[in-house]
Design a protein around this motif. Structure first.
Motif, PDB file in Angstrom:
ATOM      1  N   MET A 123       0.847  -1.169   0.000  1.00 36.71           N
ATOM      2  CA  MET A 123       0.000   0.000   0.000  1.00 36.71           C
ATOM      3  C   MET A 123       0.893   1.232   0.000  1.00 36.71           C
ATOM      4  O   MET A 123       1.878   1.296   0.707  1.00 36.71           O
ATOM      5  N   SER A 124       0.533   2.189  -0.841  1.00 40.35           N
ATOM      6  CA  SER A 124       1.325   3.414  -0.881  1.00 40.35           C
ATOM      7  C   SER A 124       0.760   4.416   0.111  1.00 40.35           C
ATOM      8  O   SER A 124      -0.352   4.275   0.601  1.00 40.35           O
ATOM      9  N   GLY A 125       1.541   5.436   0.385  1.00 39.89           N
ATOM     10  CA  GLY A 125       1.076   6.492   1.274  1.00 39.89           C
ATOM     11  C   GLY A 125       0.066   7.375   0.580  1.00 39.89           C
ATOM     12  O   GLY A 125      -0.416   7.083  -0.518  1.00 39.89           O
ATOM     13  N   LEU A 126      -0.207   8.464   1.217  1.00 40.28           N
ATOM     14  CA  LEU A 126      -1.151   9.434   0.701  1.00 40.28           C
ATOM     15  C   LEU A 126      -0.582  10.120  -0.532  1.00 40.28           C
ATOM     16  O   LEU A 126       0.601  10.434  -0.570  1.00 40.28           O
ATOM     17  N   LEU A 127      -1.418  10.344  -1.536  1.00 41.40           N
ATOM     18  CA  LEU A 127      -0.981  11.081  -2.700  1.00 41.40           C
ATOM     19  C   LEU A 127      -2.064  12.055  -3.126  1.00 41.40           C
ATOM     20  O   LEU A 127      -3.241  11.864  -2.815  1.00 41.40           O
ATOM     21  N   ILE A 128      -1.643  13.108  -3.808  1.00 42.07           N
ATOM     22  CA  ILE A 128      -2.588  14.068  -4.358  1.00 42.07           C
ATOM     23  C   ILE A 128      -2.974  13.567  -5.741  1.00 42.07           C
ATOM     24  O   ILE A 128      -2.104  13.303  -6.578  1.00 42.07           O
ATOM     25  N   LEU A 129      -4.261  13.421  -5.979  1.00 41.02           N
ATOM     26  CA  LEU A 129      -4.735  12.916  -7.262  1.00 41.02           C
ATOM     27  C   LEU A 129      -4.834  14.052  -8.268  1.00 41.02           C
ATOM     28  O   LEU A 129      -5.132  15.193  -7.913  1.00 41.02           O
ATOM     29  N   ARG A 130      -4.575  13.720  -9.514  1.00 36.59           N
ATOM     30  CA  ARG A 130      -4.495  14.677 -10.619  1.00 36.59           C
ATOM     31  C   ARG A 130      -5.535  14.323 -11.691  1.00 36.59           C
ATOM     32  O   ARG A 130      -6.113  13.235 -11.650  1.00 36.59           O
ATOM     33  N   PRO A 131      -5.730  15.194 -12.679  1.00 32.27           N
ATOM     34  CA  PRO A 131      -6.701  14.903 -13.741  1.00 32.27           C
ATOM     35  C   PRO A 131      -6.476  13.556 -14.439  1.00 32.27           C
ATOM     36  O   PRO A 131      -7.444  12.890 -14.828  1.00 32.27           O
ATOM     37  N   ASP A 132      -5.227  13.122 -14.561  1.00 35.38           N
ATOM     38  CA  ASP A 132      -4.938  11.820 -15.182  1.00 35.38           C
ATOM     39  C   ASP A 132      -5.507  10.653 -14.374  1.00 35.38           C
ATOM     40  O   ASP A 132      -5.622   9.539 -14.892  1.00 35.38           O
ATOM     41  N   ASP A 133      -5.836  10.892 -13.119  1.00 37.26           N
ATOM     42  CA  ASP A 133      -6.381   9.844 -12.252  1.00 37.26           C
ATOM     43  C   ASP A 133      -7.908   9.750 -12.338  1.00 37.26           C
ATOM     44  O   ASP A 133      -8.515   8.940 -11.640  1.00 37.26           O
ATOM     45  N   ALA A 134      -8.532  10.573 -13.165  1.00 33.97           N
ATOM     46  CA  ALA A 134      -9.998  10.663 -13.205  1.00 33.97           C
ATOM     47  C   ALA A 134     -10.673   9.313 -13.457  1.00 33.97           C
ATOM     48  O   ALA A 134     -11.715   9.020 -12.865  1.00 33.97           O
ATOM     49  N   GLY A 135     -10.109   8.498 -14.313  1.00 36.59           N
ATOM     50  CA  GLY A 135     -10.708   7.194 -14.602  1.00 36.59           C
ATOM     51  C   GLY A 135     -10.776   6.313 -13.366  1.00 36.59           C
ATOM     52  O   GLY A 135     -11.825   5.730 -13.074  1.00 36.59           O
ATOM     53  N   GLN A 136      -9.668   6.224 -12.636  1.00 36.85           N
ATOM     54  CA  GLN A 136      -9.652   5.414 -11.414  1.00 36.85           C
ATOM     55  C   GLN A 136     -10.570   6.003 -10.353  1.00 36.85           C
ATOM     56  O   GLN A 136     -11.250   5.258  -9.633  1.00 36.85           O
ATOM     57  N   VAL A 137     -10.594   7.333 -10.256  1.00 32.60           N
ATOM     58  CA  VAL A 137     -11.451   7.989  -9.267  1.00 32.60           C
ATOM     59  C   VAL A 137     -12.914   7.679  -9.577  1.00 32.60           C
ATOM     60  O   VAL A 137     -13.689   7.296  -8.690  1.00 32.60           O
ATOM     61  N   ALA A 138     -13.308   7.817 -10.854  1.00 35.54           N
ATOM     62  CA  ALA A 138     -14.702   7.546 -11.247  1.00 35.54           C
ATOM     63  C   ALA A 138     -15.056   6.073 -11.051  1.00 35.54           C
ATOM     64  O   ALA A 138     -16.168   5.754 -10.603  1.00 35.54           O
TER      65      ALA A 138
END
Length: 152
Positions: free
Chosen positions: A1-16
């Motif tokens: 497991m990774s630590g905390l990260l700031i999500l970016r527009p490129d992460d939109a697919g995984q976020v959705a």
């Protein structure tokens, strides 16, 4: 497991994708991308093996931050991921001078309400019949907030 990260527009697919796994009224990848592009929105995430397993999204306007959504993979709930995200969001917002964090939660989402209370949020309002998605009877939204710092 990774630590905390700031999500970016490129992460939109995984976020959705994760949002859809958690909510009946999921937001689209395009909506997520727009939010992730917004300089007033901070989205923190936690990944495991390159996959997003939890995230929290907050939008700051006029010195207050509204938690727009928090999502944790249903198979990984009750492991402290949401707590880690809430505390990180609260810390970052405090560092930015935000004095109050708000959110709304479905009245029937007892687990989430307990989670927010455990992190210092208090119930301070209600929106009648606010949540309607995949429900036979709409449910009230409970408004909650947490003050940061000394001023109120």
């Amino acid at each position: 497991m990774s630590g905390l990260l700031i999500l970016r527009p490129d992460d939109a697919g995984q976020v959705a994708t994760l949002h859809a796994k958690c909510f009946d009224d999921a937001w689209s990848a395009a909506s997520m991308r727009d939010l992730l592009k917004d300089p007033n929105v901070l989205t923190l995430g936690i990944q495991s093996d390159g996959q997003l397993i939890a995230f929290a999204m907050g939008q700051t306007v006029a010195g207050e931050t509204d938690i727009l959504t928090i999502a944790t993979d249903p198979d990984l709930r009750r492991q402290g991921l949401a707590s880690q995200l809430i505390e990180a969001l609260v810390k970052r917002m405090g560092e930015r001078g935000v004095m109050r964090i708000t959110l709304d939660v479905a009245e029937d989402n007892v687990a989430a309400r307990e989670l927010y209370r455990a992190h210092g949020f208090v119930e301070d309002g209600r929106r009648p019949r606010y949540y309607k998605a995949a429900r036979d009877i709409p449910v009230d939204a409970i408004l909650m907030s947490r003050f940061l710092g000394i001023a109120r």
